[in-house]
Design a protein around this motif. Structure first.
Motif, short mmCIF file in Angstrom:
data_model
loop_
_atom_site.label_atom_id
_atom_site.label_comp_id
_atom_site.label_asym_id
_atom_site.label_seq_id
_atom_site.Cartn_x
_atom_site.Cartn_y
_atom_site.Cartn_z
N ARG A 97 39.20 49.02 39.03
CA ARG A 97 40.13 47.94 38.70
C ARG A 97 39.48 46.66 38.20
N ARG A 98 38.43 46.21 38.87
CA ARG A 98 37.87 44.87 38.61
C ARG A 98 36.41 44.97 38.15
N SER A 99 35.90 43.85 37.63
CA SER A 99 34.52 43.84 37.14
C SER A 99 33.50 44.15 38.24
N ASP A 100 33.72 43.65 39.45
CA ASP A 100 32.77 43.93 40.53
C ASP A 100 32.77 45.41 40.89
N GLN A 101 33.91 46.07 40.76
CA GLN A 101 33.97 47.51 41.01
C GLN A 101 33.30 48.29 39.88
N VAL A 102 33.46 47.80 38.65
CA VAL A 102 32.81 48.46 37.52
C VAL A 102 31.30 48.38 37.65
N GLU A 103 30.79 47.34 38.30
CA GLU A 103 29.34 47.27 38.55
C GLU A 103 28.87 48.48 39.36
N LEU A 104 29.70 49.00 40.26
CA LEU A 104 29.36 50.21 41.01
C LEU A 104 29.24 51.40 40.06
N ALA A 151 33.00 54.89 44.84
CA ALA A 151 34.10 54.32 45.63
C ALA A 151 33.82 52.86 45.93
N SER A 152 34.85 52.05 45.74
CA SER A 152 34.72 50.63 46.09
C SER A 152 34.97 50.49 47.59
N PRO A 153 34.40 49.47 48.21
CA PRO A 153 34.59 49.30 49.65
C PRO A 153 35.99 48.82 50.02
N ALA A 154 36.37 49.03 51.27
CA ALA A 154 37.64 48.53 51.80
C ALA A 154 37.60 47.01 51.76
N PRO A 155 38.69 46.31 51.69
CA PRO A 155 40.06 46.80 51.87
C PRO A 155 40.68 47.35 50.59
N ASP A 156 40.00 47.19 49.44
CA ASP A 156 40.53 47.68 48.17
C ASP A 156 39.84 48.99 47.81
N ALA A 157 39.76 49.91 48.76
CA ALA A 157 39.02 51.15 48.57
C ALA A 157 39.71 52.05 47.55
N ILE A 158 39.08 52.16 46.40
CA ILE A 158 39.56 53.06 45.35
C ILE A 158 38.35 53.81 44.82
N SER A 159 38.58 54.88 44.10
CA SER A 159 37.46 55.68 43.64
C SER A 159 37.71 56.22 42.24
N GLN A 214 29.30 70.54 45.21
CA GLN A 214 28.26 69.55 44.97
C GLN A 214 28.81 68.12 44.92
N HIS A 215 30.09 67.96 45.17
CA HIS A 215 30.73 66.64 45.19
C HIS A 215 30.19 65.81 46.36
N GLN A 216 29.86 64.57 46.08
CA GLN A 216 29.38 63.68 47.14
C GLN A 216 29.79 62.26 46.78
N ALA A 217 30.25 61.53 47.76
CA ALA A 217 30.63 60.14 47.53
C ALA A 217 29.39 59.30 47.26
N VAL A 218 29.53 58.38 46.33
CA VAL A 218 28.46 57.45 46.01
C VAL A 218 28.97 56.05 46.29
N THR A 219 28.41 55.41 47.28
CA THR A 219 28.74 54.02 47.55
C THR A 219 27.43 53.29 47.73
N ASP A 248 44.50 50.56 39.29
CA ASP A 248 43.24 50.92 39.94
C ASP A 248 42.53 52.07 39.24
N HIS A 249 43.15 52.61 38.20
CA HIS A 249 42.52 53.67 37.41
C HIS A 249 42.10 53.18 36.03
N TYR A 250 42.80 52.19 35.47
CA TYR A 250 42.44 51.73 34.13
C TYR A 250 42.03 50.27 34.05
N GLY A 251 42.10 49.53 35.14
CA GLY A 251 41.79 48.10 35.10
C GLY A 251 40.40 47.77 34.63
N GLY A 252 39.44 48.65 34.85
CA GLY A 252 38.05 48.38 34.46
C GLY A 252 37.68 48.82 33.06
N VAL A 253 38.63 49.33 32.29
CA VAL A 253 38.32 49.85 30.95
C VAL A 253 37.64 48.79 30.09
#
Length: 130
Positions: A70-77, A45-53, A21-26, A100-105
């Motif tokens: 990592r960043r606030s804009d990614q945490v918005e996702l 998942a954040s978009p490229a070029p900094d694609a992390i999930s 049931q796993h599905q990417a959410v972008t 890229d795993h804890y930057g948005g804490v």
């Protein structure tokens, strides 16, 4: 913290593949349908070029987050995905000490101040190296 998030951590550590049931959410893509046991697993998942999930496990009781991007804009996702479920996060597990795993804490903790953060001994609950 209930035993459920700890059981989910054990599941995540032992899993070699994500469940079917796993599905990417972008952006606006909805998460996958619920499984028979009431769990959904999906990825933000954040978009490229900094694609992390990061991954979210949705349970009947709430959400268990794995990593915080990592960043606030990614945490918005992440926050968008959380809003879509209509449920609150139960816990945040940090899988390892890469930014890229804890930057948005800190951004998640501002939105959910009581969110328990579970990390290895190399990180404190705010995501700072100790």
């Amino acid at each position: 913290m209930s035993a459920l998030p700890l059981a989910l951590l054990s599941f995540a550590v032992q899993a070699t593949e994500l469940p079917p049931q796993h599905q990417a959410v972008t952006g606006l893509v909805p998460p996958a349908a619920a499984s028979q046991d009431g769990l959904r697993v999906f990825t933000v998942a954040s978009p490229a070029p900094d694609a992390i999930s990061m991954h979210i496990v949705e349970t009947r009781d709430g959400l268990v987050l794995f990593d915080a991007l990592r960043r606030s804009d990614q945490v918005e996702l992440i926050l968008d995905a959380v809003r879509r479920t209509g449920k609150r996060p139960l816990a945040l597990f940090l899988t390892h000490a890469h930014t890229d795993h804890y930057g948005g804490v800190a951004f998640l903790k501002r939105r959910f101040p009581d969110l328990p953060v579970v990390a290895s001994q190399c990180l404190d609950p705010s995501g700072t190296f100790v």
